[in-house]
Motif scaffolding. Structure first.
Motif, PDB file in Angstrom:
ATOM      1  N   ASP A   1       0.837  -1.198   0.000  1.00 36.14           N
ATOM      2  CA  ASP A   1       0.000   0.000   0.000  1.00 36.14           C
ATOM      3  C   ASP A   1       0.876   1.254   0.000  1.00 36.14           C
ATOM      4  OD1 ASP A   1      -2.238  -1.569   0.065  1.00 36.14           O
ATOM      5  OD2 ASP A   1      -2.481  -1.461   2.242  1.00 36.14           O
ATOM      6  N   CYS A   2       0.444   2.269  -0.705  1.00 40.01           N
ATOM      7  CA  CYS A   2       1.170   3.546  -0.778  1.00 40.01           C
ATOM      8  C   CYS A   2       0.886   4.350   0.493  1.00 40.01           C
ATOM      9  CB  CYS A   2       0.737   4.330  -2.014  1.00 40.01           C
ATOM     10  SG  CYS A   2       1.509   5.953  -2.152  1.00 40.01           S
ATOM     11  N   GLU A   3       1.928   4.726   1.232  1.00 36.76           N
ATOM     12  CA  GLU A   3       1.758   5.464   2.483  1.00 36.76           C
ATOM     13  C   GLU A   3       1.236   6.874   2.226  1.00 36.76           C
ATOM     14  OE1 GLU A   3       5.411   5.425   4.598  1.00 36.76           O
ATOM     15  OE2 GLU A   3       5.415   3.247   4.919  1.00 36.76           O
TER      16      GLU A   3
ATOM     17  N   VAL B   1      -6.057   9.722   2.386  1.00 37.05           N
ATOM     18  CA  VAL B   1      -7.372   9.165   2.727  1.00 37.05           C
ATOM     19  C   VAL B   1      -7.728   9.477   4.174  1.00 37.05           C
ATOM     20  CG1 VAL B   1      -8.671   7.020   2.999  1.00 37.05           C
ATOM     21  CG2 VAL B   1      -7.242   7.356   0.973  1.00 37.05           C
ATOM     22  N   GLN B   2      -6.745   9.353   5.079  1.00 41.96           N
ATOM     23  CA  GLN B   2      -7.003   9.652   6.490  1.00 41.96           C
ATOM     24  C   GLN B   2      -7.351  11.115   6.704  1.00 41.96           C
ATOM     25  OE1 GLN B   2      -3.547   8.327   8.638  1.00 41.96           O
ATOM     26  NE2 GLN B   2      -3.944   6.154   8.253  1.00 41.96           N
ATOM     27  N   ASP B   3      -6.636  12.008   6.002  1.00 40.35           N
ATOM     28  CA  ASP B   3      -6.925  13.435   6.151  1.00 40.35           C
ATOM     29  C   ASP B   3      -8.326  13.777   5.646  1.00 40.35           C
ATOM     30  OD1 ASP B   3      -4.425  13.766   7.205  1.00 40.35           O
ATOM     31  OD2 ASP B   3      -3.507  14.484   5.344  1.00 40.35           O
ATOM     32  N   LYS B   4      -8.695  13.188   4.524  1.00 36.83           N
ATOM     33  CA  LYS B   4     -10.041  13.440   3.997  1.00 36.83           C
ATOM     34  C   LYS B   4     -11.110  12.916   4.945  1.00 36.83           C
ATOM     35  CE  LYS B   4      -8.875  13.516  -0.947  1.00 36.83           C
ATOM     36  NZ  LYS B   4      -9.101  12.871  -2.266  1.00 36.83           N
ATOM     37  N   ALA B   5     -10.866  11.735   5.510  1.00 37.83           N
ATOM     38  CA  ALA B   5     -11.846  11.166   6.445  1.00 37.83           C
ATOM     39  C   ALA B   5     -11.954  12.028   7.701  1.00 37.83           C
ATOM     40  CB  ALA B   5     -11.434   9.739   6.815  1.00 37.83           C
TER      41      ALA B   5
END
Length: 261
Positions: free
Chosen positions: A94-96, A102-106
């Motif tokens: 997986d690309c870090e 994705v975490q920031d958007k969530a």
């Protein structure tokens, strides 16, 4: 379209045959050629086409040319060239970078939902009534929650209380006005405000600056006489007279000798 590019597009030949516009077909060929020139492997490009073609029904694709150019061929992922839709092509991991995005958007979506619900955007708890801003600089709706207050207390602990200095019991204390040393203000220190060492030093300086010659009246003879009244033969004596005498020491000795004789 060259045979090499046509071979790369083999997983989507079914859609390529439905492209009726020669202009769109040339655009598809140019896009495949561009990616191959920039270093994208033919195997990687075919893998991308297969992965995206298997996620849709053929009946859902109304414009095959537009779908190939806008969905099937573009690389999805971050700015890292090895990233292929969140997975590193060279390692399969997986690309870090994509994971952080994705975490920031969530997290941003979660904060927006909490604000709409009137909750603390940071903790999701019901805020208090004080109206002060939360930890992200934005005010919690209606005030900060209890968790915000606890976080602030952990980041900025209250300074430890230092016990007040107690004055020692006994005679009053003070500071020497010359050297600043702490002294007990009694005796002569009440008068001059000096410690013993500074007082002795001041006395020594005063004695050293006193005049070395006695006052003028102690040197001069009676009535201001400056020279001896005696004579050395026919010449007047030029020596200074003794205190309270009109003659010098030499002539005084002669006087005493004459009195004894």
């Amino acid at each position: 379209m060259s045979p090499h590019i046509y071979a790369v597009l083999e997983p989507v030949h079914l859609l390529l045959e439905r492209v009726t516009s020669d202009f769109v077909a040339r655009q598809i060929a140019r896009e495949v050629g561009r990616q191959l020139r920039e270093g994208t492997d033919a195997e990687r490009l075919q893998h991308r086409l297969i992965a995206r073609f298997t996620k849709v029904m053929v009946s859902e694709i109304r414009d095959p040319g537009r779908w190939l150019l806008g969905v099937a061929l573009p690389r999805w992922g971050c700015g890292y060239q090895d990233c292929e839709a969140g997975v590193l092509w060279s390692t399969g991991k997986d690309c870090e970078v994509c994971a952080e995005i994705v975490q920031d958007k969530a997290a941003a979506q979660r904060r927006a939902q909490r604000i709409e619900q009137g909750l603390c955007p940071e903790h999701g708890t019901r805020p208090g009534p004080d109206g002060r801003p939360g930890p992200d600089g934005r005010p919690c709706p209606g005030g900060r929650c209890v968790d915000c207050v606890l976080d602030d207390a952990a980041r900025h602990p209250a300074p430890a209380l230092v016990p007040a200095q107690r004055e020692p019991e006994g005679p009053p204390r003070g500071s020497c006005r010359d050297c600043g040393a702490r002294i007990v203000v009694i005796g002569r220190a009440l008068e001059d405000g000096l410690c013993k060492l500074c007082r002795e030093e001041a006395a020594a300086l005063a004695a050293a600056s006193a005049p070395a010659v006695a006052p003028r009246q102690a040197v001069l003879g009676p009535a201001g006489q400056e020279t001896c009244s005696g004579r050395d033969g026919d010449v007047p004596c030029g020596r200074k007279p003794l205190p309270s005498r009109s003659v010098c020491g030499v002539h005084r000795v002669q006087e005493l000798a004459g009195e004894v004789a």
